[in-house]
Write a protein that holds these residues in place. Structure first.
Motif, short mmCIF file in Angstrom:
data_model
loop_
_atom_site.label_atom_id
_atom_site.label_comp_id
_atom_site.label_asym_id
_atom_site.label_seq_id
_atom_site.Cartn_x
_atom_site.Cartn_y
_atom_site.Cartn_z
N ASP A 51 0.83 -1.21 0.00
CA ASP A 51 0.00 0.00 0.00
C ASP A 51 0.86 1.26 0.00
OD1 ASP A 51 -2.20 -1.63 0.03
OD2 ASP A 51 -2.60 -1.41 2.18
N MET A 54 2.16 1.84 -3.53
CA MET A 54 1.09 2.39 -4.38
C MET A 54 0.81 3.84 -4.03
SD MET A 54 -1.35 -1.00 -4.18
CE MET A 54 -2.64 -0.45 -5.28
N GLY A 55 1.09 4.20 -2.77
CA GLY A 55 0.79 5.55 -2.31
C GLY A 55 1.72 6.61 -2.85
N ASP A 58 2.22 7.45 -7.67
CA ASP A 58 1.48 8.29 -8.62
C ASP A 58 2.32 9.50 -9.04
OD1 ASP A 58 1.25 9.91 -6.31
OD2 ASP A 58 -0.70 9.04 -5.83
N LYS A 162 -11.45 2.00 -10.39
CA LYS A 162 -10.60 1.79 -9.22
C LYS A 162 -9.40 0.89 -9.53
CE LYS A 162 -14.26 2.28 -5.74
NZ LYS A 162 -14.98 1.61 -4.63
N GLY A 165 -5.73 2.47 -9.70
CA GLY A 165 -5.01 2.77 -8.46
C GLY A 165 -4.89 1.61 -7.51
N TRP A 166 -5.81 0.63 -7.61
CA TRP A 166 -5.83 -0.44 -6.61
C TRP A 166 -5.76 -1.83 -7.22
CZ3 TRP A 166 -4.90 1.23 -1.95
CH2 TRP A 166 -5.31 2.51 -1.58
N PRO A 173 1.06 -4.78 -7.90
CA PRO A 173 0.20 -3.61 -8.16
C PRO A 173 0.33 -3.14 -9.61
CG PRO A 173 1.35 -3.33 -6.08
CD PRO A 173 1.94 -4.56 -6.73
N PHE A 237 -4.22 8.05 -12.04
CA PHE A 237 -3.92 7.12 -10.95
C PHE A 237 -4.30 7.72 -9.59
CE2 PHE A 237 -1.05 5.22 -14.13
CZ PHE A 237 -1.38 3.89 -13.97
N SER A 240 -8.08 7.73 -9.19
CA SER A 240 -8.54 6.36 -8.99
C SER A 240 -8.31 5.91 -7.56
CB SER A 240 -7.83 5.43 -9.97
OG SER A 240 -8.14 4.08 -9.71
N ARG A 241 -7.14 6.22 -7.01
CA ARG A 241 -6.83 5.81 -5.64
C ARG A 241 -7.71 6.53 -4.62
NH1 ARG A 241 -2.95 6.49 -2.78
NH2 ARG A 241 -1.90 8.23 -3.79
#
Length: 325
Positions: A51, A54-55, A58, A162, A165-166, A173, A237, A240-241
């Motif tokens: 996570d 992914m954070g 972007d 979604k 982003g997820w 990911p 992105f 989307s997140r």
């Protein structure tokens, strides 16, 4: 008499290889990992690590074209506002009945157009620095976003949106895969093409490049247009997140992006730097923030640490030059 042959490439030496800035970044990255593992038992938790990755990825998309811009001895501080404007226009169009897939395409077109405007203004008004031009457009783009949505937020996007982003591909990911692909493409563009060599030439001496036949203005417009496009990719992105968007999203992104590029060894004096260094700096800063955040280190302290790293990034090349002398 045999003709003399001139070689542009420096002879390979192990000392020179391991003294490259990228190796220092690798050592710093390993040090950050060791520090975080000792500070928190939750650092290696797969879900948390995934996570966190992914954070921060972007904004990493913007680092790629920003590296090219800084190598040309320019700067773009409007990228955060381009992200906001692209996201807001996409959301507003969807709210008014435009299909989401079409709104996403228009989001990319808006970001690309904003970047092209930056480039055209910079080459048209050469008496103005890139800082002044992009500072102006930063305010304008963010202002348009506020005019469209004011203080409201727009959300309730389709469920499939979604995935950007997820989503995952084989447990990895999707945003990480997309970033790796983009990083490889920009790396090839910068290091393996005539276009990339001309970017370096412009950063070293734009006047000589122009008299050597390099189309300096065209290349600058293309690079700033790429920055706008990648800012729009970030908008996709990030929106989307978050699941929604507001005019104030991506505030401060420009400073983070520039910090990552500079820490990656991209010289603000122009003409120096590698894409690999910029990519390493993305993960170095990202995991540093994630690990220290687990032990509740304040955001202000994180800024001080990153600032110290940037000072080191600026000082080390100068120290190396003094040692050689």
């Amino acid at each position: 008499m045999e003709p003399r042959v001139l070689h542009n490439d420096k002879p390979f030496t192990l000392k020179g290889f391991f003294l490259q800035w990228e190796w220092l970044l690798v050592l710093l990255f390993l040090a950050v990992i060791v520090l975080n593992v000792n500070l928190s038992d939750y650092f290696w938790d797969y879900d948390n690590l995934r996570d966190a990755t992914m954070g921060f990825l972007d904004k990493a998309f913007i680092v790629l074209p920003m590296a090219l811009i800084i190598i040309m001895e320019d700067i773009d501080i409007s990228v955060g506002s381009i992200v906001a404007l692209s996201s807001v226009i996409m959301a507003d169009l969807y709210k008014h009945g435009v299909p989401m897939w079409l709104a996403m395409i228009l989001c990319l077109l808006v970001g690309t157009a904003c970047g092209a405007i930056n480039g055209l203004l910079i080459v048209k008004f050469k008496e103005l620095s890139a800082v002044i031009v992009t500072l102006s457009t930063m305010i304008i783009y963010r202002g348009i976003a506020y005019i469209l949505l004011e203080d409201q937020s727009v959300g309730k996007f389709p469920a499939w949106f979604k995935y950007l982003g997820w989503g995952y591909v084989g447990g990895i990911p999707f945003i990480l895969i997309a970033f790796i692909v983009c990083a490889l493409l920009f790396g090839v563009l910068l290091h393996k093409t005539k276009f990339g060599r001309r970017v370096y030439a412009i950063g070293n001496n734009p006047t000589s490049s122009r008299y050597s036949g390099v189309r300096v203005d065209l290349i600058k417009v293309i690079v700033f247009t790429l920055a706008g496009f990648m800012a729009a990719v970030t908008a996709l992105f990030l929106t989307s997140r978050m699941g929604s968007t507001r005019p104030n999203i991506a505030s401060g992104y420009e400073l983070d992006v520039i910090a990552m590029a500079v820490l990656g060894g991209i010289s603000t004096a122009g003409g120096k730097g590698r894409m690999l260094g910029a990519v390493l700096a993305v993960f170095l800063i990202g995991y540093l923030r994630y690990g220290l955040g687990l032990v509740n280190v304040s955001a202000q302290s994180l800024l001080i640490i990153i600032g110290l790293l940037l000072i080191v990034a600026v000082m080390v090349p100068k120290l190396k030059l003094k040692l050689k002398r």
